[in-house]
Structure formats: C-alpha cells, structure tokens
Scaffold this motif. Structure first.
Motif, PDB file in Angstrom:
ATOM      1  N   MET A   1       0.845  -1.181   0.000  1.00 47.34           N
ATOM      2  CA  MET A   1       0.000   0.000   0.000  1.00 47.34           C
ATOM      3  C   MET A   1       0.887   1.240   0.000  1.00 47.34           C
ATOM      4  O   MET A   1       1.850   1.333   0.751  1.00 47.34           O
ATOM      5  CB  MET A   1      -0.898  -0.021   1.233  1.00 47.34           C
ATOM      6  N   ALA A   2       0.544   2.199  -0.839  1.00 51.02           N
ATOM      7  CA  ALA A   2       1.330   3.417  -0.936  1.00 51.02           C
ATOM      8  C   ALA A   2       1.169   4.255   0.329  1.00 51.02           C
ATOM      9  O   ALA A   2       0.092   4.321   0.903  1.00 51.02           O
ATOM     10  CB  ALA A   2       0.881   4.227  -2.149  1.00 51.02           C
ATOM     11  N   ARG A   3       2.260   4.882   0.738  1.00 48.34           N
ATOM     12  CA  ARG A   3       2.223   5.738   1.912  1.00 48.34           C
ATOM     13  C   ARG A   3       1.654   7.100   1.509  1.00 48.34           C
ATOM     14  O   ARG A   3       1.978   7.649   0.473  1.00 48.34           O
ATOM     15  CB  ARG A   3       3.620   5.915   2.471  1.00 48.34           C
ATOM     16  N   THR A   4       0.788   7.609   2.356  1.00 49.18           N
ATOM     17  CA  THR A   4       0.231   8.927   2.123  1.00 49.18           C
ATOM     18  C   THR A   4       1.308   9.964   2.392  1.00 49.18           C
ATOM     19  O   THR A   4       1.952   9.933   3.444  1.00 49.18           O
ATOM     20  CB  THR A   4      -0.970   9.169   3.058  1.00 49.18           C
ATOM     21  N   ASN A   5       1.534  10.854   1.444  1.00 55.10           N
ATOM     22  CA  ASN A   5       2.570  11.855   1.676  1.00 55.10           C
ATOM     23  C   ASN A   5       2.065  12.939   2.622  1.00 55.10           C
ATOM     24  O   ASN A   5       0.861  13.042   2.899  1.00 55.10           O
ATOM     25  CB  ASN A   5       3.103  12.411   0.351  1.00 55.10           C
ATOM     26  N   VAL A   6       2.974  13.737   3.115  1.00 58.02           N
ATOM     27  CA  VAL A   6       2.663  14.748   4.125  1.00 58.02           C
ATOM     28  C   VAL A   6       1.639  15.754   3.589  1.00 58.02           C
ATOM     29  O   VAL A   6       0.688  16.115   4.292  1.00 58.02           O
ATOM     30  CB  VAL A   6       3.949  15.451   4.606  1.00 58.02           C
ATOM     31  N   ARG A   7       1.800  16.183   2.359  1.00 63.98           N
ATOM     32  CA  ARG A   7       0.849  17.151   1.777  1.00 63.98           C
ATOM     33  C   ARG A   7      -0.561  16.568   1.784  1.00 63.98           C
ATOM     34  O   ARG A   7      -1.511  17.244   2.178  1.00 63.98           O
ATOM     35  CB  ARG A   7       1.285  17.521   0.361  1.00 63.98           C
ATOM     36  N   GLU A   8      -0.710  15.325   1.352  1.00 64.21           N
ATOM     37  CA  GLU A   8      -2.025  14.688   1.337  1.00 64.21           C
ATOM     38  C   GLU A   8      -2.593  14.552   2.745  1.00 64.21           C
ATOM     39  O   GLU A   8      -3.795  14.750   2.945  1.00 64.21           O
ATOM     40  CB  GLU A   8      -1.951  13.322   0.660  1.00 64.21           C
ATOM     41  N   LYS A   9      -1.734  14.232   3.709  1.00 63.60           N
ATOM     42  CA  LYS A   9      -2.192  14.132   5.108  1.00 63.60           C
ATOM     43  C   LYS A   9      -2.698  15.487   5.602  1.00 63.60           C
ATOM     44  O   LYS A   9      -3.719  15.566   6.288  1.00 63.60           O
ATOM     45  CB  LYS A   9      -1.063  13.654   6.023  1.00 63.60           C
TER      46      LYS A   9
ATOM     47  N   VAL B   1       1.720  15.141  11.817  1.00 60.92           N
ATOM     48  CA  VAL B   1       2.991  15.585  11.240  1.00 60.92           C
ATOM     49  C   VAL B   1       3.514  16.765  12.055  1.00 60.92           C
ATOM     50  O   VAL B   1       2.749  17.456  12.721  1.00 60.92           O
ATOM     51  CB  VAL B   1       2.841  15.978   9.750  1.00 60.92           C
ATOM     52  N   PRO B   2       4.818  17.020  12.006  1.00 56.83           N
ATOM     53  CA  PRO B   2       5.370  18.165  12.737  1.00 56.83           C
ATOM     54  C   PRO B   2       4.824  19.492  12.196  1.00 56.83           C
ATOM     55  O   PRO B   2       4.585  19.635  10.993  1.00 56.83           O
ATOM     56  CB  PRO B   2       6.881  18.077  12.469  1.00 56.83           C
ATOM     57  N   LYS B   3       4.626  20.448  13.089  1.00 57.79           N
ATOM     58  CA  LYS B   3       4.056  21.739  12.704  1.00 57.79           C
ATOM     59  C   LYS B   3       4.883  22.415  11.610  1.00 57.79           C
ATOM     60  O   LYS B   3       4.317  22.996  10.680  1.00 57.79           O
ATOM     61  CB  LYS B   3       3.946  22.658  13.922  1.00 57.79           C
ATOM     62  N   GLY B   4       6.185  22.316  11.695  1.00 60.79           N
ATOM     63  CA  GLY B   4       7.053  22.950  10.700  1.00 60.79           C
ATOM     64  C   GLY B   4       6.846  22.426   9.296  1.00 60.79           C
ATOM     65  O   GLY B   4       7.103  23.129   8.317  1.00 60.79           O
ATOM     66  N   SER B   5       6.361  21.206   9.172  1.00 62.85           N
ATOM     67  CA  SER B   5       6.167  20.635   7.837  1.00 62.85           C
ATOM     68  C   SER B   5       5.018  21.312   7.087  1.00 62.85           C
ATOM     69  O   SER B   5       4.963  21.262   5.858  1.00 62.85           O
ATOM     70  CB  SER B   5       5.921  19.127   7.918  1.00 62.85           C
ATOM     71  N   PHE B   6       4.113  21.957   7.811  1.00 68.44           N
ATOM     72  CA  PHE B   6       2.991  22.637   7.163  1.00 68.44           C
ATOM     73  C   PHE B   6       3.501  23.644   6.143  1.00 68.44           C
ATOM     74  O   PHE B   6       3.029  23.687   5.004  1.00 68.44           O
ATOM     75  CB  PHE B   6       2.118  23.342   8.212  1.00 68.44           C
ATOM     76  N   TYR B   7       4.460  24.459   6.538  1.00 66.55           N
ATOM     77  CA  TYR B   7       4.934  25.546   5.685  1.00 66.55           C
ATOM     78  C   TYR B   7       5.849  25.062   4.561  1.00 66.55           C
ATOM     79  O   TYR B   7       6.183  25.838   3.668  1.00 66.55           O
ATOM     80  CB  TYR B   7       5.588  26.637   6.532  1.00 66.55           C
ATOM     81  N   ASN B   8       6.229  23.790   4.580  1.00 67.60           N
ATOM     82  CA  ASN B   8       6.937  23.214   3.441  1.00 67.60           C
ATOM     83  C   ASN B   8       5.967  22.958   2.284  1.00 67.60           C
ATOM     84  O   ASN B   8       6.397  22.800   1.142  1.00 67.60           O
ATOM     85  CB  ASN B   8       7.607  21.890   3.816  1.00 67.60           C
ATOM     86  N   HIS B   9       4.680  22.899   2.581  1.00 69.11           N
ATOM     87  CA  HIS B   9       3.683  22.542   1.570  1.00 69.11           C
ATOM     88  C   HIS B   9       2.669  23.653   1.286  1.00 69.11           C
ATOM     89  O   HIS B   9       2.069  23.663   0.209  1.00 69.11           O
ATOM     90  CB  HIS B   9       2.941  21.278   2.012  1.00 69.11           C
ATOM     91  N   PHE B  10       2.472  24.568   2.229  1.00 65.46           N
ATOM     92  CA  PHE B  10       1.466  25.618   2.075  1.00 65.46           C
ATOM     93  C   PHE B  10       2.000  26.941   2.597  1.00 65.46           C
ATOM     94  O   PHE B  10       2.700  26.980   3.606  1.00 65.46           O
ATOM     95  CB  PHE B  10       0.183  25.256   2.839  1.00 65.46           C
ATOM     96  N   ASP B  11       1.629  28.025   1.921  1.00 62.92           N
ATOM     97  CA  ASP B  11       2.020  29.366   2.369  1.00 62.92           C
ATOM     98  C   ASP B  11       1.254  29.792   3.610  1.00 62.92           C
ATOM     99  O   ASP B  11       1.695  30.668   4.330  1.00 62.92           O
ATOM    100  CB  ASP B  11       1.780  30.394   1.261  1.00 62.92           C
ATOM    101  N   GLY B  12       0.092  29.196   3.830  1.00 65.45           N
ATOM    102  CA  GLY B  12      -0.727  29.531   4.982  1.00 65.45           C
ATOM    103  C   GLY B  12      -2.040  28.774   4.916  1.00 65.45           C
ATOM    104  O   GLY B  12      -2.247  27.932   4.035  1.00 65.45           O
TER     105      GLY B  12
END
Length: 191
Positions: free
Chosen positions: A1-9, A37-48
C-alpha cells in the motif's frame, strides 16, 4: 500500500478540522496534530491556511457524491438528483448538524477576506450548478421537466436553496429546513 505523503495528510486533516471547527477556529497546530505531522512541515507545503483551504475545497469536491450520483445515467434524472441531495442531507443529520457544506461554510466565513478562496468557491459552485443543470436538461429530454424551463436558472436556484437550508439546519439543529427544501424542490418545482 502506498504511503500517504505529508501534503495529502495535511489536506485530509485540514478538510476534517476546517469542516468541524471552521476556518477561523482552526490553527495550523490543530491541522498538523490531526495529520500527525510536525508543525514545521505545514509551511513546506502551504504558504498559509488560505492555501490549504483552497486545496481542501478541491479534495471535498473529489470525495463528494456530487459527480458520481449526478453523472450516473443509469437512473432517471430527477431520481438521481433527489438521491444526490438525500445523501448530502444524511451527512448533515449524521454529523448532528455540525458539518454542513464546506463550500457554504467557507463562503460565509472567509470569501470576503480571501480572493483565492473566493475564486475557488466560485468555480466549485459553478461546476456543481452545471452538473445539476445537465441533469435537469436530461429530465427535459425524457419529458420529466417542461421544455421551457431554464435549466441553468433552476439549477442555480436549487443550489442556492440547498445552501440556505443547510445554514438554517445548522443554526436550528434540526432538519425542518431540509424537509422544506425537499418538499418544495421535489414535491412542487420538479413534480
């Protein structure tokens, strides 16, 4: 089964948390905690949060029964339309009137303050309305709806009525406005 990436999560968690707590009632920490996921990872995928809100609208539409039920040409057009709204109504009742249409929720909460969200909502409402208009046109073709009915105007009216009924059902915490929607839409206008 494919792992859900952080952006999708993050998008899936954002949809759930926004739907439950609203845009302004949701923090980035709420979203990252729900996603695991770690809070810091949010801004790796979204500006806000606005960028995440746009992504959640797209996910909401892709997971919605809108396309499937309305596109299924196996059933009678007006029966498919009724079933579509039956499913949506049941979702609201099952959530105890806490999770309306996220598009309506965002329209009421942030569309005035976010051009990207407003533009995404406009396109989403237009797409949904066009699907309903196509089903109404099918109903005309089979003689279930008057040939002189403007299906585009009627589809807009149905979507607008539905969104109003949802808002009122959430405010009153009961299904009376939904019953009125079904009685008038399917018992009078589309009879």
């Amino acid at each position: 089964m494919a792992r859900t990436n952080v952006r999708e999560k993050l998008i899936a968690a954002g949809l759930d948390v926004f739907h439950t707590q609203g845009f302004h009632g949701t923090s980035v920490q709420d979203i990252t905690s729900a996603a695991g996921v770690p809070k810091g990872s949010f801004y790796n995928h979204f500006d806000g949060k606005e960028a995440l809100a746009v992504a959640t609208i797209h996910l909401y539409l892709s997971e919605s029964p809108v396309q499937v039920l309305l596109d299924d040409s196996a059933g009678a057009p007006l029966d498919r339309l009724r079933e579509h709204f039956d499913v949506l109504a049941q979702r609201l009742v099952d959530s105890e009137f806490t999770r309306g249409c996220i598009m309506g929720n965002f329209a009421n909460e942030i569309a005035d303050h976010s051009e990207p969200v407003r533009a995404t909502l406009t396109a989403a409402f237009d797409a949904w309305t066009n699907l309903i208009a196509a089903v109404l046109a099918e109903a005309q073709e089979v003689g279930a709806l008057s040939a002189d009915t403007n299906t585009s105007d009627l589809a807009n009216f149905i979507v607008n009525s539905w969104e109003g009924a949802l808002t009122r059902a959430r405010a009153t915490k009961n299904a009376q406005s939904l019953r009125s929607f079904f009685d008038i839409t399917f018992g009078v206008m589309l009879r």
